[in-house]
Scaffold this active site. Structure first.
Site, short mmCIF file in Angstrom:
data_model
loop_
_atom_site.label_atom_id
_atom_site.label_comp_id
_atom_site.label_asym_id
_atom_site.label_seq_id
_atom_site.Cartn_x
_atom_site.Cartn_y
_atom_site.Cartn_z
N MET A 203 -16.70 -17.54 -12.24
CA MET A 203 -17.40 -16.35 -11.36
C MET A 203 -17.86 -16.90 -9.97
O MET A 203 -17.78 -16.42 -9.08
CB MET A 203 -18.46 -15.76 -11.94
N ARG B 246 6.06 9.23 -5.55
CA ARG B 246 4.47 8.95 -5.45
C ARG B 246 4.03 10.37 -4.77
O ARG B 246 3.68 11.23 -5.66
CB ARG B 246 4.10 7.67 -4.77
N TYR C 244 -14.15 -23.96 -18.02
CA TYR C 244 -13.87 -23.08 -19.28
C TYR C 244 -12.71 -23.51 -20.02
O TYR C 244 -11.63 -23.24 -19.25
CB TYR C 244 -14.09 -21.63 -18.75
N LYS D 249 -7.02 1.54 5.39
CA LYS D 249 -7.67 2.06 4.20
C LYS D 249 -8.28 0.92 3.63
O LYS D 249 -7.82 -0.42 3.90
CB LYS D 249 -6.74 2.67 3.17
C1 LIG Z 1 -0.69 1.70 2.66
C2 LIG Z 1 0.10 2.62 3.58
C3 LIG Z 1 0.61 2.23 4.91
C4 LIG Z 1 0.59 0.89 5.28
O1 LIG Z 1 1.53 0.05 4.53
P1 LIG Z 1 1.56 -1.82 4.85
O2 LIG Z 1 2.62 -2.00 3.75
O3 LIG Z 1 0.29 -2.19 4.41
O4 LIG Z 1 1.98 -1.80 6.25
C5 LIG Z 1 1.57 3.02 5.71
N1 LIG Z 1 1.78 4.27 4.97
C6 LIG Z 1 1.19 4.75 3.90
C7 LIG Z 1 1.52 6.12 3.55
C8 LIG Z 1 0.72 3.91 3.01
O5 LIG Z 1 -0.01 4.24 1.94
#
Ligand SMILES: *Cc1c(COP(=O)(O)O)cnc(C)c1O
Length: 346
Positions: free
Chosen positions: A288, A124, A240, A33
């Site tokens: 930046m 979640r 800055y 993702k």
């Molecule tokens: C992002 C995610 C993973 C991968 O987790 P990592 O800690 O990056 O290995 C696996 N399962 C779900 C449901 C996730 O949201």
């Protein structure tokens, strides 16, 4: 000859994949993702397919669609963690995506092949165990999954608690493959690995427990050119806000990378870079487009020379910790401005 360069090492990705798969001893379905944790989901997906991955996890429908296009006619199973959200049905079918059902509403809205997500304690996404009981016996459940809240902390009691709850859930769906572990879970041991693991961060160079691990190679290397060198007299401030004062005369290099290239603003005051075989400190605020680093005494510091900001010598976990963030956030914020170079074939 490029101001900020991001090198993405697909051979390192392949090595990390093999390490994680062998450690788990079961199918490893990469979580790619957020554009493959900033590294490039399509390149990563293609390479991981070549390394043997046949199932993938993405968060969003759009990520699943893009990965499907990139994989072409390779028959990969692509799970969409958001699930069958309102209005997504036709697009999920068109792209042959497998949604992850997270609620009873989603269960009612989808009758095709699906994964079922059980909430074992993270609160979640996912069905409660009681809700899942009502779905026991549902056809087309290809995967039963849950997600660990504290896998980054091996000693945390949540891990064992979630494991026990997941085992209970699994008894309800004996036909489905079972998946609990992300990267951290794999390192908790094979009890946590079931039929499939879902590594993300450790594929992309992050240690499983929020700190570097010798078995995991860096995948992303961010380097920047020196734009200018300057001698800063003792007592003068840099950048800055004048938040850094030279305690003695310094040779300061101004690098062509800033927060728009993925160097976190919060890297000041603890951030470091790597140059001439050692760590050197960042001095003053991250701008930046630029950062200033103390290269006093370095003989090869010259305009055009490259300085490592993130990579094999500055593990992403350490760079993140110095900036008060995590490897996840640091990687997913690597910008598109830095010019990208690939090592290894997709
Ligand atoms: C992002 C995610 C993973 C991968 O987790 P990592 O800690 O990056 O290995 C696996 N399962 C779900 C449901 C996730 O949201």
């Amino acid at each position: 000859m490029t101001a900020a360069r991001l090198t993405l090492d697909l051979d390192a990705l392949a090595r990390n994949y093999a390490v994680l798969r062998d450690m788990a001893g079961v199918e490893a379905a990469p979580a790619i993702k957020a554009d493959g944790y900033g590294v490039g989901a399509l390149e990563a997906g293609l390479r991981l397919w070549r390394e043997g991955a046949r199932s993938f996890h993405v968060a969003r429908l759009t990520e699943g669609e893009a990965l499907r296009v990139a994989l072409g006619d390779r028959p990969a199973r692509i799970h969409v963690l958001d699930g069958p959200t309102p209005g997504s049905r036709d697009r999920l079918i068109d792209a042959e995506l497998t949604p992850v059902i997270n609620s009873l509403d989603q269960a009612a809205a989808w009758d095709g092949p699906a994964a079922i997500h059980i909430d074992t304690g993270m609160n979640r996404l996912g069905l409660t165990l009681a809700e899942a009981r009502g779905l026991a016996g549902r056809p087309n459940v290809v995967l039963l999954m849950s997600h660990l809240a504290c896998a980054g902390k091996p000693d945390h009691p949540m891990n064992a608690l979630q494991l026990a709850r997941f085992r209970e859930a699994r008894a309800l769906f004996p036909e489905a493959r079972a998946s609990l572990a992300s990267s951290g879970g794999i390192f908790l041991g094979r009890d946590y690995c079931f039929d499939q693991v879902r590594p993300g961060i450790s594929l992309f160079g992050g240690g499983p427990h929020d700190r570097p691990d010798g078995r995991i190679s860096a995948v992303a290397t961010l380097e920047a050119e020196i734009l200018q060198l300057r001698r800063v007299p003792a007592g003068e401030t840099i950048g800055y806000g004048g938040v850094f004062t030279a305690e003695r005369e310094l040779t300061v290099a101004i690098l062509a990378a800033g927060y728009a290239d993925g160097v976190p603003w919060s890297a000041c005051p603890k951030g470091q870079v790597w140059f001439e075989g050692a760590r050197r400190r960042m001095v003053g605020r991250v701008s930046m487009d630029m950062i200033a680093v103390d290269l006093t005494g370095c003989e090869t510091a010259t305009p055009g020379a490259l300085v490592e900001i993130l990579g094999p010598n500055l593990p992403v976990d350490e760079a993140a910790a110095a900036a008060g963030t995590t490897a996840y956030e640091l990687l997913t914020r690597l910008s598109t401005r830095a010019e990208r170079f690939w090592r290894g074939a997709a």
